[in-house]
Design an enzyme around this catalytic site. Structure first.
Site, mmCIF file in Angstrom:
data_model
loop_
_atom_site.group_PDB
_atom_site.id
_atom_site.type_symbol
_atom_site.label_atom_id
_atom_site.label_comp_id
_atom_site.label_asym_id
_atom_site.label_seq_id
_atom_site.Cartn_x
_atom_site.Cartn_y
_atom_site.Cartn_z
ATOM 1 N N ASP A 65 -14.995 47.009 11.971
ATOM 2 C CA ASP A 65 -14.238 47.797 10.985
ATOM 3 C C ASP A 65 -14.936 49.078 10.555
ATOM 4 O OD1 ASP A 65 -12.161 45.762 10.676
ATOM 5 O OD2 ASP A 65 -13.775 44.577 9.816
ATOM 6 N N HIS A 66 -16.199 49.205 10.877
ATOM 7 C CA HIS A 66 -16.988 50.331 10.333
ATOM 8 C C HIS A 66 -17.674 51.074 11.464
ATOM 9 C CE1 HIS A 66 -19.931 52.419 7.711
ATOM 10 N NE2 HIS A 66 -19.133 52.123 6.711
#
Lengths: 78, 147
Positions: free
Chosen positions: B33-34
């Site tokens: 997600d990052h």
């Protein structure tokens, strides 16, 4: 350290706008001057000014001017 | 997901300084997600790496009946991205070491370049708050090899 610098230091330490901090401001009116705030203040006095206080002496600080008196008595504030 | 952000202590003077490492794997869950297409280690996890390293340095003294816990981030700077498949070298210098509180200046280097730094404030939580069988495996592993 003069009065303006001291007010800015307290404001920064307790994460308050500097306009909220005056010498007569009480501990109970500064939300971040809680149990963690006491330790943060204790550490800042220790690290930044070489002033080491006991728990009892910390409890005697009940308003901003008490801190300023402490700084003055230790030659850290004009 | 485990929350262990120090793999190994490389060297340490208990209560004074520590150098530790964390291997960053492309498989680390947070990279999902990052961020997709631009995987970088979140700044909060870099802070956690520094806090865990400094905390182990304080706990290694075993002079208190409390465990060092991050209580305040006095300052933090992130200068470079840390991508996957890197080794983060974490350094912490204990700048103030008192019974009830401590401060540390910390930084992370990747490939010999300083990528982030922080000044952290610790308080100590009584050990009886933790599970009775709780052991810091990374710290104990180092201490067993370096008594």
């Amino acid at each position: 350290m003069n009065m303006d610098e001291a007010l800015a230091w307290i404001a920064d330490l307790f994460e308050e706008p500097v306009e909220n901090i005056q010498p007569e401001t009480l501990r109970e009116d500064i939300p971040a001057w809680d149990s963690l705030g006491v330790l943060a203040l204790m550490a800042s006095l220790d690290e930044d000014f070489g002033i080491l206080l006991t728990d009892e002496e910390m409890q005697e600080l009940q308003k901003v001017n008490d801190i300023f008196d402490l700084l003055r008595n230790n030659g850290k504030m004009g | 997901m485990r929350f262990i952000f120090v793999d190994e202590i490389l060297e340490m003077i208990p209560g004074k300084s520590i150098r530790a490492q964390k291997k960053i794997s492309a498989k680390d869950d947070y990279f999902r997600d990052h961020f997709p297409g631009f995987p970088v280690v979140p700044g909060v996890l870099q802070i956690e790496m520094m806090a865990q390293a400094a905390g182990k340095c304080l706990d290694a003294e075993k002079k208190r009946s409390g465990k060092a816990m991050l209580a305040r981030i006095n300052s933090a700077n992130f200068r470079e991205w840390i991508g996957p498949d890197r080794v983060a070298i974490i350094h912490a210098e204990i700048t103030l070491n008192r019974e009830k509180y401590a401060t540390a200046k910390c930084d992370i280097e990747v490939m010999d370049k300083r990528v982030s730094s922080a000044e952290l404030f610790f308080t100590f939580v009584p050990l009886n708050n933790f599970a009775s069988d709780y052991v810091d495996e990374v710290l104990e592993s180092y201490l067993s090899k370096n008594p």
